[in-house]
Design an enzyme around this catalytic site. Structure first.
Site, PDB file in Angstrom:
ATOM      1  N   THR A 108      17.186  -7.039   1.171  1.00 33.59           N
ATOM      2  CA  THR A 108      18.340  -7.801   1.795  1.00 33.59           C
ATOM      3  C   THR A 108      18.356  -9.189   2.072  1.00 33.59           C
ATOM      4  OG1 THR A 108      18.745  -5.590   3.022  1.00 33.59           O
ATOM      5  CG2 THR A 108      20.005  -7.416   3.723  1.00 33.59           C
ATOM      6  N   LYS A 143      26.174  -4.720   1.834  1.00 34.28           N
ATOM      7  CA  LYS A 143      25.024  -4.417   2.623  1.00 34.28           C
ATOM      8  C   LYS A 143      25.400  -5.284   3.937  1.00 34.28           C
ATOM      9  CE  LYS A 143      20.799  -3.586   4.265  1.00 34.28           C
ATOM     10  NZ  LYS A 143      20.897  -2.172   4.898  1.00 34.28           N
ATOM     11  N   LYS A 181      17.490 -10.909  11.420  1.00 37.70           N
ATOM     12  CA  LYS A 181      17.917 -11.472  10.082  1.00 37.70           C
ATOM     13  C   LYS A 181      19.089 -11.275   9.444  1.00 37.70           C
ATOM     14  CE  LYS A 181      16.415  -9.656   6.501  1.00 37.70           C
ATOM     15  NZ  LYS A 181      16.040  -8.924   5.292  1.00 37.70           N
TER      16      LYS A 181
HETATM   17  P1  NAD Z   1       8.076  -5.070   4.767  1.00 35.01           P
HETATM   18  O1  NAD Z   1       7.861  -6.159   5.525  1.00 35.01           O
HETATM   19  O2  NAD Z   1       7.755  -3.592   5.254  1.00 35.01           O
HETATM   20  O3  NAD Z   1       7.660  -4.808   3.235  1.00 35.01           O
HETATM   21  C1  NAD Z   1       7.885  -6.095   2.533  1.00 35.01           C
HETATM   22  C2  NAD Z   1       6.586  -5.973   1.642  1.00 35.01           C
HETATM   23  O4  NAD Z   1       6.821  -7.358   0.571  1.00 35.01           O
HETATM   24  C3  NAD Z   1       5.226  -6.357   2.252  1.00 35.01           C
HETATM   25  O5  NAD Z   1       4.313  -5.305   1.680  1.00 35.01           O
HETATM   26  C4  NAD Z   1       4.815  -7.857   1.919  1.00 35.01           C
HETATM   27  O6  NAD Z   1       3.518  -7.865   1.906  1.00 35.01           O
HETATM   28  C5  NAD Z   1       5.449  -7.785   0.500  1.00 35.01           C
HETATM   29  N1  NAD Z   1       5.612  -9.210   0.082  1.00 35.01           N
HETATM   30  C6  NAD Z   1       5.986 -10.336   0.956  1.00 35.01           C
HETATM   31  N2  NAD Z   1       5.998 -11.557   0.004  1.00 35.01           N
HETATM   32  C7  NAD Z   1       5.475 -11.205  -1.158  1.00 35.01           C
HETATM   33  C8  NAD Z   1       5.262 -11.832  -2.306  1.00 35.01           C
HETATM   34  N3  NAD Z   1       5.402 -13.106  -2.439  1.00 35.01           N
HETATM   35  N4  NAD Z   1       4.701 -11.019  -3.562  1.00 35.01           N
HETATM   36  C9  NAD Z   1       4.456  -9.680  -3.132  1.00 35.01           C
HETATM   37  N5  NAD Z   1       4.842  -8.892  -2.375  1.00 35.01           N
HETATM   38  C10 NAD Z   1       5.183  -9.867  -0.964  1.00 35.01           C
HETATM   39  O7  NAD Z   1       9.672  -4.760   4.661  1.00 35.01           O
HETATM   40  P2  NAD Z   1      10.389  -3.527   4.694  1.00 35.01           P
HETATM   41  O8  NAD Z   1      10.800  -2.732   5.876  1.00 35.01           O
HETATM   42  O9  NAD Z   1      10.104  -2.626   3.453  1.00 35.01           O
HETATM   43  O10 NAD Z   1      12.038  -4.106   3.995  1.00 35.01           O
HETATM   44  C11 NAD Z   1      12.064  -4.872   2.572  1.00 35.01           C
HETATM   45  C12 NAD Z   1      13.371  -5.156   2.425  1.00 35.01           C
HETATM   46  O11 NAD Z   1      14.366  -4.196   2.869  1.00 35.01           O
HETATM   47  C13 NAD Z   1      13.800  -6.396   3.664  1.00 35.01           C
HETATM   48  O12 NAD Z   1      14.818  -7.173   3.051  1.00 35.01           O
HETATM   49  C14 NAD Z   1      14.674  -5.428   4.714  1.00 35.01           C
HETATM   50  O13 NAD Z   1      15.685  -6.240   5.073  1.00 35.01           O
HETATM   51  C15 NAD Z   1      15.408  -4.157   3.748  1.00 35.01           C
HETATM   52  N6  NAD Z   1      15.707  -3.231   4.406  1.00 35.01           N
HETATM   53  C16 NAD Z   1      14.718  -2.531   5.145  1.00 35.01           C
HETATM   54  C17 NAD Z   1      15.003  -1.329   5.962  1.00 35.01           C
HETATM   55  C18 NAD Z   1      14.135  -0.735   7.062  1.00 35.01           C
HETATM   56  O14 NAD Z   1      14.493   0.390   7.470  1.00 35.01           O
HETATM   57  N7  NAD Z   1      12.613  -1.297   6.960  1.00 35.01           N
HETATM   58  C19 NAD Z   1      16.113  -0.643   5.515  1.00 35.01           C
HETATM   59  C20 NAD Z   1      16.997  -1.290   4.626  1.00 35.01           C
HETATM   60  C21 NAD Z   1      16.831  -2.368   4.074  1.00 35.01           C
END
Ligand code: NAD
Length: 345
Positions: free
Chosen positions: A143, A218, A293
């Site tokens: 997102t 979204k 965010k």
């Molecule tokens: P998270 O922080 O748990 O996971 C993100 C991952 O990306 C982490 O493992 C991190 O180490 C990795 N990362 C960061 N920078 C990186 C890089 N440069 N190279 C490789 N890996 C890297 O986040 P999440 O909860 O999985 O959310 C991910 C996305 O999905 C976000 O944009 C969030 O808004 C969206 N989202 C989350 C949810 C939820 O319930 N958590 C629901 C819908 C959408």
């Protein structure tokens, strides 16, 4: 001219016609063919990406391979360990760099926290040199803001590859159960490629339109969710303060016109809904900082369109205050109810 084109007229390469783009070579190495081998890449194995990658691996042929990368090495090593203990399936390789992922894969899925991460990751892909003779499909499920998504997509398309925005709804529970809803912004030709892939990780794929429209959908959804969550917390708070029983109040709302996802499934008051994060100390769920965010991204998108968001500012402040409060940070976004209690509101 579409509203998105009007809002972002100068993002180069986004709006060129499908015909003028380099067409996809018909080498479906990522089709459902059980014979040809497909090479998959997955970047960002966090709360969402890890279970999505697990579902993808479970549904692709064992002859395929999947290359994974995350800056958090414990996530990638856990994935490999889990894959080897679940018996045969697509081979998993941990990439040493992002460039290794894009070079090794026909289809790359990214699931990253914020716009800056998406920018950095795709910059690496591009600097790694993307061979034009092997057109790839990049699917970004993060997102992020519309402008970043359009710009990244445009630079990928300029190199003869395809890029779609496919943010998700359904949270960690949906990611684990492969019941996510994908909101897809894609050209018609990319839709045909992306849809069967997304269906391996989710239940619904809603094609919103051209690139960028998945993100707009979204952000509109999450704006509404942010407001419903605050409104539910406030309504429950004042009802309880005036002597109502929390469960009775929630039952009333949930069979009346105030019913919404935060009141019915993710009620912010502890012990009203057993399975809600509020009933386990607000652990798990959708982090308050992710909601802060998303709300900021929604405000920026609405601003670009000249659409007024009357409720946005006080809600943004509430989420940002809760996000840094010692007893609320890192918790599910329904923790705004606790924040109201802690700050005597
Ligand atoms: P998270 O922080 O748990 O996971 C993100 C991952 O990306 C982490 O493992 C991190 O180490 C990795 N990362 C960061 N920078 C990186 C890089 N440069 N190279 C490789 N890996 C890297 O986040 P999440 O909860 O999985 O959310 C991910 C996305 O999905 C976000 O944009 C969030 O808004 C969206 N989202 C989350 C949810 C939820 O319930 N958590 C629901 C819908 C959408």
């Amino acid at each position: 001219m579409s509203a998105l084109r009007q809002a972002f007229p100068r993002v180069p390469g986004v709006w060129q016609s499908a015909r003028s783009r380099q067409s996809w070579a018909p080498v479906r190495r990522f089709s459902s063919s059980p014979v040809a081998q497909a090479n998959w890449g997955f970047v960002g194995l966090g709360q969402m990406g890890y279970p999505m990658a697990r579902n993808l691996r479970a549904k692709i042929p064992a002859t395929d391979s999947i290359t994974i990368y995350d800056i958090n090495e414990s996530a990638t090593s856990q994935f490999v360990e889990e894959a080897s203990s679940t018996g045969p399936g697509a081979g998993v390789t941990i990439a040493k760099s992002l460039q290794d992922v894009s070079r090794a894969s026909d289809t790359v899925i990214t699931m990253l926290p914020q716009p800056k991460h998406v920018q950095a990751v795709y910059k690496e892909f591009i600097e790694g040199g993307l061979d034009k003779t092997n057109p790839r499909l990049f699917i970004d499920c993060s997102t992020i803001d519309v402008k970043t998504s359009l710009e990244v997509g445009s630079s990928i398309r300029a190199l003869g590859h395809d890029f779609v925005d496919a943010p998700v709804s359904g949270g960690v529970v949906g990611a684990t159960a492969a019941t996510l809803t994908f909101m897809l912004g894609a050209s018609d030709s990319a839709l045909v490629k992306a849809q069967p892939i997304l269906e391996k990780m989710g239940r619904r794929v809603i094609h919103m339109g051209e690139p960028g429209t998945g993100i707009v959908g979204k952000l509109a959804n999450n704006y509404l969710l942010a407001m419903n969550n605050v409104a539910t917390a406030e309504a429950m708070n004042f009802g309880i303060k005036l002597g109502l029983d929390a469960k009775k109040l929630a039952s009333l709302i949930n069979c009346s016109t105030g019913k919404c996802w935060p009141s019915e499934v993710n009620n912010p008051v502890p012990d009203v809904i057993e399975s809600a994060p509020s009933s386990r100390g607000y652990q798990g769920g959708f982090g308050v900082s992710l909601m802060a965010k998303d709300l900021k991204l929604a405000i920026a998108a609405a601003d670009l369109a000249g659409a007024k968001l009357i409720l946005a500012e006080p809600a943004r402040k509430l989420y940002e205050d809760a996000e840094v409060h010692d007893d609320c940070k890192g918790k599910d976004f329904s923790v705004v109810y606790k924040y109201l209690q802690l700050t005597g509101k």
